[in-house]
Design an enzyme around this catalytic site. Structure first.
Site, short mmCIF file in Angstrom:
data_model
loop_
_atom_site.label_atom_id
_atom_site.label_comp_id
_atom_site.label_asym_id
_atom_site.label_seq_id
_atom_site.Cartn_x
_atom_site.Cartn_y
_atom_site.Cartn_z
N SER A 143 0.85 -1.19 0.00
CA SER A 143 0.00 0.00 0.00
C SER A 143 0.88 1.24 0.00
CB SER A 143 -0.89 0.01 1.25
OG SER A 143 -1.57 1.24 1.39
N TYR A 156 -2.28 -0.81 10.31
CA TYR A 156 -2.33 -0.97 8.85
C TYR A 156 -1.01 -0.50 8.24
CZ TYR A 156 -4.16 -0.96 4.10
OH TYR A 156 -4.37 -1.22 2.76
#
Length: 251
Positions: A143, A156
């Site tokens: 990501s 995350y």
């Protein structure tokens, strides 16, 4: 893109980027194992691939459970005799975004278990099989949050930074073994995770788009194209790379 007849596992393939990736592989002639924790969603993707003339099977697995990943790899090899590609896409976000001091232990443990440990399990077992057969290809879904700071999103961000590091380390370890390991780093992409965020904070829609030079979110299909390209025989000299697909956000 040359992936015809390759045996491909895609985790978290019941929706979003995973589903788009599974379909894209099938469109290019790969045989796809659609793996997801939710059987109904995985079944829907398999049915769509079959209706389009592609080849796909379902394998329900929770990547945070080592025994589930063992079953996934073992059953795939038993059915097809090999494993050419695994796309480690399964991932979750926190239930509640918060600053580090207020971050819940539950959100830390759950996100790390799926996004980081789950990728490790899949890499570990896939690499064992790929070493036996003398070749293989791994594509991890990281990501933009694994390349730059992400506010109120500690687990995350930590997990995606870890995926980038794991990708580079494994790529270096297996570069002489005919095994390639790469990652893609999507920016803000239309997905279940983004929908969840915007459902809680609708006001963030315009704010997020304002920091994307292209002024739009990425599409799951656009990420899928990059994944299939990395997994194809068109990229035989590429390993250990993180390809950023963010509409220019990182600029």
């Amino acid at each position: 893109m040359n992936v015809k007849d390759k045996i491909v596992i895609v985790t978290g393939a019941g929706s979003g980027i995973g589903a788009a990736t599974a379909k894209h592989f099938a469109q290019h002639g790969a045989k796809v194992v659609v793996s997801d924790l939710k059987e109904e969603k995985a079944r829907s993707v398999v049915d769509e691939i079959l209706k389009s003339g592609g080849e796909a099977t379902i394998n329900v697995a929770n990547v945070a459970k080592f025994e589930d990943v063992e079953k996934l790899i073992t059953e795939t090899v038993k059915k097809y005799g090999q494993l050419d590609v695994i796309v480690n896409n399964a991932g979750i976000g926190p239930r509640q975004m918060a600053k580090t001091a207020e971050y819940t232990l539950e959100d830390w443990d759950n996100v790390i278990a799926v996004n980081q440990t789950g990728v490790f399990y899949c890499m570990k077992l896939a690499l064992q099989q790929m070493m036996k057969q003398g070749y293989g290809n791994i594509v991890n879904i990281a990501s933009l949050a694994g390349l730059k700071a992400s506010l109120n999103n500690l687990s995350y961000s930590a997990s995606k930074f870890a995926v980038v590091g794991m990708t580079k380390s494994a790529a270096l370890e297996y570069a002489t073994k005919n095994i390639r390991v790469n990652a893609v780093c999507p920016g803000y992409t239309e997905s279940a995770l983004l929908e969840k965020l915007l459902s809680v904070r609708p006001d963030m829609d315009q704010m997020l788009k304002s920091v994307i030079p292209m002024k739009r979110y990425g599409l799951a299909e656009e990420i899928a194209e990059a994944v299939v390209w990395l997994a194809s025989d068109n990229t035989k000299f590429i390993t250990g790379q993180t390809i950023t697909l963010d509409g220019g956000t990182s600029l």
